[in-house]
Design an enzyme around this catalytic site. Structure first.
Site, short mmCIF file in Angstrom:
data_model
loop_
_atom_site.label_atom_id
_atom_site.label_comp_id
_atom_site.label_asym_id
_atom_site.label_seq_id
_atom_site.Cartn_x
_atom_site.Cartn_y
_atom_site.Cartn_z
N CYS A 2 0.85 -1.18 0.00
CA CYS A 2 0.00 0.00 0.00
C CYS A 2 0.89 1.23 0.00
CB CYS A 2 -0.84 0.02 1.27
SG CYS A 2 -1.73 -1.51 1.53
N ARG A 27 1.51 2.00 -5.82
CA ARG A 27 1.73 0.98 -4.79
C ARG A 27 0.49 0.16 -4.50
NH1 ARG A 27 6.32 1.93 -2.05
NH2 ARG A 27 5.62 0.62 -0.36
N TRP A 74 -3.67 -1.97 -1.53
CA TRP A 74 -3.63 -3.16 -2.38
C TRP A 74 -3.87 -4.32 -1.44
CZ3 TRP A 74 -0.31 -7.51 -3.10
CH2 TRP A 74 -0.44 -8.15 -4.34
N ASN A 100 1.18 -0.27 5.92
CA ASN A 100 1.64 -0.93 4.70
C ASN A 100 2.46 -2.13 5.15
OD1 ASN A 100 2.83 -1.62 2.22
ND2 ASN A 100 4.46 -0.14 2.47
N GLY A 101 2.02 -3.34 4.79
CA GLY A 101 2.75 -4.54 5.19
C GLY A 101 1.79 -5.63 5.63
N GLU A 481 10.65 -11.80 -21.29
CA GLU A 481 10.25 -10.44 -20.90
C GLU A 481 9.23 -9.87 -21.89
OE1 GLU A 481 10.22 -8.57 -18.50
OE2 GLU A 481 10.07 -6.52 -19.24
N LYS A 485 5.52 -8.68 -20.80
CA LYS A 485 4.96 -7.34 -21.07
C LYS A 485 3.58 -7.47 -21.70
CE LYS A 485 6.83 -5.11 -19.16
NZ LYS A 485 7.81 -5.70 -18.36
N GLU A 488 0.92 -8.92 -19.14
CA GLU A 488 0.54 -8.11 -17.97
C GLU A 488 -0.30 -6.89 -18.33
OE1 GLU A 488 3.90 -6.82 -15.53
OE2 GLU A 488 5.07 -6.34 -17.28
N HIS A 504 9.95 -29.50 -28.72
CA HIS A 504 9.66 -30.40 -27.59
C HIS A 504 8.28 -30.13 -27.00
CE1 HIS A 504 13.67 -31.95 -27.87
NE2 HIS A 504 14.15 -30.71 -27.81
N LYS A 603 2.89 -2.15 -8.57
CA LYS A 603 4.26 -1.82 -8.98
C LYS A 603 5.29 -2.44 -8.06
CE LYS A 603 7.36 0.31 -11.32
NZ LYS A 603 7.66 -0.39 -12.60
C1 G6P Z 1 6.13 -6.30 -9.64
C2 G6P Z 1 6.16 -5.31 -10.79
C3 G6P Z 1 7.18 -5.75 -11.83
C4 G6P Z 1 8.55 -5.94 -11.20
C5 G6P Z 1 8.48 -6.90 -10.01
C6 G6P Z 1 9.78 -6.91 -9.24
O1 G6P Z 1 5.62 -7.51 -10.07
O2 G6P Z 1 4.88 -5.22 -11.39
O3 G6P Z 1 7.27 -4.77 -12.85
O4 G6P Z 1 9.43 -6.45 -12.15
O5 G6P Z 1 7.46 -6.49 -9.11
O6 G6P Z 1 9.98 -5.65 -8.67
P1 G6P Z 1 11.36 -5.02 -8.33
O7 G6P Z 1 11.01 -3.65 -7.82
O8 G6P Z 1 11.98 -5.88 -7.28
O9 G6P Z 1 12.17 -4.98 -9.57
#
Ligand code: G6P
Length: 608
Positions: A2, A27, A74, A100-101, A481, A485, A488, A504, A603
């Site tokens: 959060c 957050r 969140w 937050n936590g 990656e 992208k 997500e 395979h 994030k």
């Molecule tokens: C979340 C974000 C990702 C990020 C991951 C790891 O899932 O949505 O974009 O890659 O966390 O976060 P960090 O801050 O440790 O790179």
């Protein structure tokens, strides 16, 4: 996970809180709330959904006062609804708290409180803490908070207000971030610096376990024994502009376009003539000779950069390197020894699994380094040395510039260590350094050139259910990656695969309309990947080729062709991922998705 914010001063607290929460929505954004004190008690407003819903509530039913706390949520315990939103109020109606936590032992504490006759309103772990502090309160909020902290297990950043001491906020943290903003006759707290920038750039990062008592007049810090601690004030160089969209429709697009600058920043001061300069990490050949193995720890996009990092480190240093998803590492009973060098990779520096994995290796005596974007965050404060990526704030949930700058960080680290160990020769180092120097310009050229094939593909394939991405060696993680992208932000299922693995299993999926993106820039595995593409074409699959400018064979094979500038193969993942970021972006916008805040994600994942 959060965002929390607090204010004490002459302004209307709600205005400052809403401004701060707007900067912290990355957050978490499934509900929000504020509590304001005005001498005649605490008033609370909450709303489910985005911050705009809370603003609407406040515009119809405002609250006035100069001391307040706010929260954007969140959900971790209890569904996102109004009752579960923060702030939470204690049983006597006097104490308000934001958190937050996660409090891991909240169930046993809750049981105990229920036995004492306390009635709970929400399903959250936070409400337990509200009641506990209210019970411990004997006229001094700081003492009451500190007494309760001793009973909590888990991670937290709290901000607490009490009607009987209406001039202050008491804040504390353990495992979750918290920063204090210093003003003139006013003071602030927040989970992250952007929330403060409109008002101040003077900040103090709260250390683990410290408590802060924040009033108009000043901020006092205490350790867990309530002994006063000196304030370590710094001035942040972040600007508010950096935290805004600057005319782009989405933060993600802005951040994609910031990559030339971000890469230049990452490299700045770390290449000198034909050499890499890693002096900031205080690594020396003697220490490095004692390293028998490297382990990379990360989550999400950072994990894919770590996968590239493994290839880079092994190529340039010849030290066996393993890549771990931090959430797996924690529970895999890992073998840790003092000869191990551990590199944690994290944009935010706050990802709970990465942080915890790091603590485990530290306890085992390993040497630790971080590649991180957020200065002063928890991971850099835990490790022995940090290579900051200097990409600036990344707000879009889907990581872009943090990824490419992490890759540049790995190149620097791998070549630098390789040279110190005498395993990378000067000519190779000079070649890579020259490649790094060209990167910002090449990235800009790639972004300036309107990549028509990307937009055409997005339009043509936005309605398919599945996408395949393939690559090999350095660009196998690029495939992962690229697929991440797309899934997500567009919600289209996509898989990243090693090209050689297609036969395979996944080849069975290929038929007339099935799209595969083949990442095949110049390099030693290009030809092998071209063979994999032939196998797909032979089964009538659609192929989007991502190759180096001027690759005629790729042009002939491709249904769609995306070209990137020629570069050293070790640097190709940095350029190759950019069109894939754009493909995901344009696909998602065509589908009308909420690009910067995709559903169910956040994030910064500060919970396990
Ligand atoms: C979340 C974000 C990702 C990020 C991951 C790891 O899932 O949505 O974009 O890659 O966390 O976060 P960090 O801050 O440790 O790179």
């Amino acid at each position: 996970m959060c965002g929390i914010v607090g204010y004490v001063g002459p302004r209307e607290a709600t205005e400052v809180l809403i401004e701060g929460l707007r900067r912290l929505e990355y957050r978490g954004y499934d509900s929000a709330g504020v509590a304001v004190m005005n001498g005649s008690g605490v008033q609370v407003r909450k709303a489910v959904g985005r911050l705009s819903a809370l603003e609407k509530v406040l515009s119809g039913n405002g609250i006035h006062g100069g001391v307040g706390i706010g929260h954007t949520r969140w959900a971790t315990h209890g569904v996102p609804n109004e009752v579960n939103s923060h702030p939470h109020i204690s049983f006597d109606g006097k104490l308000s708290i934001i958190h937050n936590g996660i409090i891991e032992n909240y169930r046993e504490l809750k049981r105990e409180l229920i036995e004492q006759g306390v009635t709970f309103k929400s399903d959250t772990d936070t409400e337990v803490v509200a009641h506990l502090i209210a019970k411990a309160f004997d006229g001094d909020l700081l003492h009451a908070v500190n007494a309760v902290l001793k009973r909590l297990r888990g991670a937290y950043a709290f901000a607490v207000c009490h009607n009987d001491q209406p001039d202050r906020i008491v804040a504390t943290r353990m495992g979750s971030p918290l920063v204090i903003g210093l003003g003139d006759g006013e003071n602030f707290i927040a989970s992250d610096v952007p929330a403060l920038l409109k008002y101040t750039r003077r900040v103090v990062f709260l250390e683990e376990g410290q408590l802060a008592e924040v009033t108009r007049e000043g901020v006092k810090l205490f350790d867990s024994e309530l002994k006063p601690v000196a304030l370590k004030e710094t001035t942040t160089s972040l600007t508010l502009d950096a935290a805004e969209k600057e005319g782009y429709e989405h933060f993600m697009l802005k951040e994609i376009h910031e990559q030339p600058h971000a890469l230049a920043e990452t490299i700045r001061g770390r290449i000198e003539g034909e050499r890499v300069d890693l002096s900031e990490l205080n690594l020396d050949a003697e220490t490095l000779k004692g390293v028998n193995r490297i382990a990379l720890l990360a989550c999400g996009t950072s994990l894919y950069s770590a996968m590239v990092g493994k290839y880079l480190l092994e190529r340039f240093t010849r030290i066996p390197t393993e890549t771990w998803s931090a959430s797996e590492f924690r529970y895999a009973d890992p073998v840790i020894d003092p000869g191990m060098l551990v590199i944690a990779v994290s944009q935010s520096g706050e990802t709970a699994d990465t942080l915890e994995a790091l603590r485990i290796v530290k306890a085992g005596g390993a040497r630790t380094i971080a590649i991180c974007n957020v200065m002063g965050s928890s991971i850099p404060r835990t490790v022995d040395g940090t290579l900051y990526t200097r990409a600036g704030p990344e707000i879009g949930v889907a990581s872009t510039k943090a990824y490419t700058t992490q890759l540049a960080g790995f190149v620097l680290l791998a070549v630098g260590i390789g040279r110190m160990l005498g395993r990378t020769d000067e000519a190779t180092e000079a070649k890579i350094v020259e490649g790094l120097r060209q990167l910002p310009g090449q990235t800009k050229a790639l972004l300036d050139e309107d990549i028509v094939a990307v937009k055409r593909c997005a339009k043509r394939y936005k309605d398919v259910f599945n996408f395949m991405y393939i690559g090999r060696h350095f660009n196998y993680p690029t495939a992962m990656e690229g697929a991440l992208k797309l899934k997500e932000i567009s919600y289209i299922h996509a898989e990243g695969y090693a090209g050689g693995e297609m036969k395979h299993g996944p080849l069975a999926l290929v038929e007339g309309t099935f799209p595969t993106i083949a990442i095949a820039p110049q390099g030693r595995t290009r030809e092998k990947l071209i063979s994999n593409v032939q196998e797909i074409k032979a089964r009538k699959g659609v192929v989007v080729m991502l190759s180096t400018h001027g690759d005629e064979e790729a042009r002939e094979l491709a249904d769609y062709l995306i070209e990137i500038p020629a570069c050293e193969e070790e640097l190709s993942p940095i350029l190759a991922v950019i069109p894939l970021q754009l493909l995901a972006y344009y696909t998602a916008t065509q589908l009308g998705r909420d690009v910067d805040k995709p559903r169910n994600l956040a994030k910064s994942v500060t919970v396990e």
